[in-house]
Design an enzyme around this catalytic site. Structure first.
Site, PDB file in Angstrom:
ATOM      1  N   HIS A   1       0.561   7.500   3.535  1.00  0.00           N
ATOM      2  CA  HIS A   1       1.016   8.332   4.642  1.00  0.00           C
ATOM      3  C   HIS A   1       0.314   9.681   4.508  1.00  0.00           C
ATOM      4  O   HIS A   1      -0.032  10.102   3.393  1.00  0.00           O
ATOM      5  CB  HIS A   1       2.524   8.613   4.580  1.00  0.00           C
ATOM      6  CG  HIS A   1       3.400   7.402   4.609  1.00  0.00           C
ATOM      7  ND1 HIS A   1       3.655   6.646   3.495  1.00  0.00           N
ATOM      8  CD2 HIS A   1       4.114   6.845   5.616  1.00  0.00           C
ATOM      9  CE1 HIS A   1       4.480   5.664   3.812  1.00  0.00           C
ATOM     10  NE2 HIS A   1       4.781   5.762   5.088  1.00  0.00           N
TER      11      HIS A   1
ATOM     12  N   ASP B   1       4.451  -2.092  -1.583  1.00  0.00           N
ATOM     13  CA  ASP B   1       5.411  -1.086  -1.118  1.00  0.00           C
ATOM     14  C   ASP B   1       6.645  -1.224  -1.998  1.00  0.00           C
ATOM     15  O   ASP B   1       7.703  -1.664  -1.562  1.00  0.00           O
ATOM     16  CB  ASP B   1       5.736  -1.320   0.355  1.00  0.00           C
ATOM     17  CG  ASP B   1       6.647  -0.246   0.925  1.00  0.00           C
ATOM     18  OD1 ASP B   1       6.905   0.754   0.224  1.00  0.00           O
ATOM     19  OD2 ASP B   1       7.117  -0.406   2.061  1.00  0.00           O
TER      20      ASP B   1
ATOM     21  N   ASP C   1       3.655  -5.956   3.249  1.00  0.00           N
ATOM     22  CA  ASP C   1       4.187  -5.030   2.262  1.00  0.00           C
ATOM     23  C   ASP C   1       4.948  -5.860   1.235  1.00  0.00           C
ATOM     24  O   ASP C   1       6.011  -6.437   1.539  1.00  0.00           O
ATOM     25  CB  ASP C   1       5.096  -3.987   2.907  1.00  0.00           C
ATOM     26  CG  ASP C   1       4.328  -2.753   3.339  1.00  0.00           C
ATOM     27  OD1 ASP C   1       3.088  -2.798   3.350  1.00  0.00           O
ATOM     28  OD2 ASP C   1       4.970  -1.748   3.689  1.00  0.00           O
TER      29      ASP C   1
ATOM     30  N   ASP D   1      13.290  -1.852  -2.293  1.00  0.00           N
ATOM     31  CA  ASP D   1      11.839  -1.794  -2.559  1.00  0.00           C
ATOM     32  C   ASP D   1      11.494  -2.106  -4.013  1.00  0.00           C
ATOM     33  O   ASP D   1      10.763  -1.374  -4.670  1.00  0.00           O
ATOM     34  CB  ASP D   1      11.269  -0.415  -2.198  1.00  0.00           C
ATOM     35  CG  ASP D   1      11.153  -0.217  -0.694  1.00  0.00           C
ATOM     36  OD1 ASP D   1      11.048  -1.224   0.023  1.00  0.00           O
ATOM     37  OD2 ASP D   1      11.162   0.938  -0.245  1.00  0.00           O
TER      38      ASP D   1
ATOM     39  N   ASP E   1       1.796  11.930   1.966  1.00  0.00           N
ATOM     40  CA  ASP E   1       1.653  11.529   0.570  1.00  0.00           C
ATOM     41  C   ASP E   1       0.491  12.242  -0.099  1.00  0.00           C
ATOM     42  O   ASP E   1       0.553  12.570  -1.287  1.00  0.00           O
ATOM     43  CB  ASP E   1       1.381  10.022   0.442  1.00  0.00           C
ATOM     44  CG  ASP E   1       2.445   9.159   1.082  1.00  0.00           C
ATOM     45  OD1 ASP E   1       3.608   9.604   1.129  1.00  0.00           O
ATOM     46  OD2 ASP E   1       2.101   8.054   1.536  1.00  0.00           O
TER      47      ASP E   1
END
Length: 440
Positions: free
Chosen positions: A99, A337, A294, A307, A102
């Site tokens: 992102h 992810d 992901d 996650d 990030d």
């Protein structure tokens, strides 16, 4: 440049190895299904969890230090670049995903944010060349900042919508500059809490407008990669517009976007939608929308997106079976992810988590190929639907049959009884036989 992680390169040592810092199943050069494991799996590092996730949860502060020795926000951002590429190099991971937020701090304004990005991107580009790494996909974080409390593309404030569009444009520019193979939209807050304050029609129209603008902009710049939507049913928004693959497909078709977007399917999001990971992948595949994955898993005893690194080999097997049935990845891949558990806060835990996930998917790939080669599952399905190969069944499939002809045919039958077994228990035993037969 000094090492950040005091861990050597991770090598393949085979199933008998007891070395925790070695692969037992992931052998990048091993041929499975006519391609190397490296080609079939296309592993990617998630920048946000791996370099930014500090173990924060809704009940407690972080347990891991991800500053990597940096002091100021920009120093930390630069150290994270070093850490990212050292980690990928040592694990043999070829791709990464990010992102915008990030890789660089937001600062106090959009102008400052973009200036920070402009300073970091050349450093990332330099390291991509040095380590021979590629960008799988990029995206913009349109959910974390308080300005997106009501959504980004679906918010109620036109200024916020414009800010979101500016972030998307910049993230697209970076993705294109770094040679990214895809761009993802995850609508973290694209939804609503109550219809008492929501114009759902306007929100969906505006979201479609943002997606169309993004596609037109990037294609106009010569971008040939994929655009993805990542379905997620809930958390943080109670009613999310990207609930699952089927919901997203309906949205895309309504707005004429179905030819522009594929799915980025996440395992944990599938279970939150009360689907299996395999179901979501299959739905995308049969609709021509399979794109990227992901790779993670959730905890069925918890109602949120945990996650976790994927270690359930049944899930990785059925995932890779769908990937093989789709003909493999084109621009997509397996992005981890995933994050180490909050109590797993050491550098060693980062490596051990990735090793566990990579081995689990490598094992899943080998088993999935065995299922294909074995043929019993496909033969059972073929036999189960054999009545659609000839006679009235063939007429139905070809479109020759009409309601009248089917009615006349049914009236000519004496008794119609369904005696075809679904064979679920047998098929599940076949899977276990392929996975474990002769293993003990």
């Amino acid at each position: 440049m000094s090492e950040i992680f005091k861990i050597g390169k991770i090598a393949y040592e085979g199933p008998a190895s007891k070395n925790p810092f070695a692969f037992r199943h992931y052998n990048p050069d091993e041929i499975v299904g006519g391609k190397t494991m490296r080609e079939q799996l296309k592993f990617a590092m998630s920048y946000w969890h791996t370099l930014c996730g500090e173990g924060v949860d809704m009940f407690g502060v972080g347990t891991a230090d991800k500053s990597f020795g940096g002091k100021t926000p920009m120093e930390v951002a630069k150290k994270k670049v070093e850490a990212a590429f050292e980690l990928m190099d040592k694990l043999g991971i070829d791709y990464f995903c990010f992102h915008d937020k990030d890789i660089a701090p937001e600062g106090e304004s959009l102008k400052e944010f973009q200036a920070n990005l402009d300073e970091i991107v050349p450093l990332i580009k330099e390291n991509m060349k040095k380590y021979n790494k590629k960008l799988l996909w990029g995206t913009a974080n349109l959910f974390n900042n308080p300005r997106f409390v009501h959504g980004a593309g679906t918010g109620c404030n036109a200024d916020v919508y414009a800010y979101a569009a500016a972030q998307v444009k910049k993230a697209l520019d970076i993705t294109m500059e770094l040679g990214g193979m895809g761009y993802v939209f995850w609508g973290g807050r694209e939804g609503y809490e109550t219809l008492l304050n929501t114009d759902m029609g306007l929100e969906l129209d505006n979201l479609a407008r943002l997606l169309r603008m993004a596609v037109d902009y990037a294609r106009g710049k010569g971008y040939t990669g994929d655009f993805y939507i990542e379905p997620k049913p809930k958390e943080p928004t109670k009613h999310q517009y990207d609930f699952d693959t089927a919901t997203v497909l309906a949205f895309l078709r309504k707005y004429g976007l179905e030819k522009d977007f594929k799915m980025n399917i996440e395992a944990n999001h599938a279970t939150l939608a009360q689907h299996t990971f395999q179901h979501e992948l299959c739905t995308a595949r049969i609709n021509g929308a399979f794109g990227s994955i992901d790779a993670n898993q959730g905890d069925t005893l918890l109602g949120w997106d945990t996650d976790q690194f994927p270690t359930d080999v049944y899930n990785t097997t059925f995932c890779m079976l769908e990937v093989l049935r789709a003909g493999g990845f084109v621009n997509g891949g397996l992005n981890f992810d995933a994050k180490a558990r909050r109590a797993s806060m050491t550098d060693e835990d980062i490596f051990l988590s990735y090793i566990a996930g990579m081995d689990s998917f490598a094992l899943g790939l080998k088993i999935a190929q065995k299922i294909v080669d074995d043929g019993r599952i496909d033969a059972f399905i073929e036999k189960r639907y054999a009545s659609f190969k000839t006679g009235i069944g063939a007429d139905i499939v070809s479109g020759k049959a009409t309601l009248e002809s089917l009615s006349d045919y049914a009236l000519s039958l004496n008794v119609v009884e369904e005696k075809t077994s679904g064979g679920q228990e047998y098929l599940e035993s076949v899977i276990n036989d392929i996975m474990f037969g002769g293993a003990l």
